[in-house]
Design a protein around this motif. Structure first.
Motif: not given
Length: 205
Positions: A84-88
């Motif tokens: 999720s963080l990487e997707h940001e």
């Protein structure tokens, strides 16, 4: 099964590098026509939850799984939070903390080989992560366990040592887990008094 299904509700399994650690249920994105039996990545990308701070809910679930000593399921949840963080698309302290937490859980599971592979082949490929204090702690923990060096392990997780800041920024449950890591084998729960005392010396920085 409901807990891991809830995690996938945020980050579909095809986008979660820790999907193999899922212990219950099947992914809603399984695709029998996929060449390697993987999931439908295109559909997964359409359904990942992109709202800000979605990862915080995932990490809260992961914490509860750790409290219950469900290490594999917790790692699955942390993988979703990391994705999720990487997707940001931003290099943040939250992402660095998630990388470190993943390795800590792997070490607590006694899987030094997987922790080292994760560190070398995934985390070290993130340029911004290399200079973080989380990276420095992860490196020392993985090396100490890989070398079966108890003295180095104690130094790395010392509450007065050079990694005090990185340790202090971890979720309290993960920080407690660091104190349980052994150079060989799966983490064993310490007596409550000792564990509380070990964690009490840290403060978030």
């Amino acid at each position: 099964a409901l807990v891991e299904a809830a995690v996938e509700g945020f980050v579909p399994d095809p986008l979660n590098k820790k999907a193999p650690y899922r212990r219950t249920g099947k992914s809603a994105y399984e695709d029998p026509n996929h060449p390697d039996g993987g999931g439908n990545v295109a559909l997964a990308k359409e359904n990942i939850i992109t709202e800000s701070y979605a990862h915080e809910t995932i990490f809260q679930i992961a914490t509860q799984l750790l409290v219950r000593r469900h290490f594999e399921s917790a790692l699955y949840a942390y993988g979703a939070g990391t994705s999720s963080l990487e997707h940001e698309g931003f290099a943040t302290v939250s992402l660095y903390r998630s990388y470190l937490s993943e390795s800590i859980i792997l070490l607590a599971m006694g899987d030094v080989v997987a922790a080292k592979k994760e560190f070398m082949e995934v985390h070290l490929q993130k340029t911004d992560y290399l200079t973080s204090r989380e990276c420095a702690l992860e490196e020392d923990l993985v090396r100490a366990c890989g070398d079966m060096d108890e003295e180095a392990l104690e130094e790395a997780r010392s509450k007065t040592g050079k990694h005090r800041g990185a340790l202090g920024n971890l979720d309290a449950t993960v920080r407690g887990l660091v104190m349980e890591i052994r150079v060989s084998g799966r983490a064993t729960k310490e007596k409550k008094e000792k564990k509380v005392e070990a964690s009490a010396g840290f403060r978030a920085h």
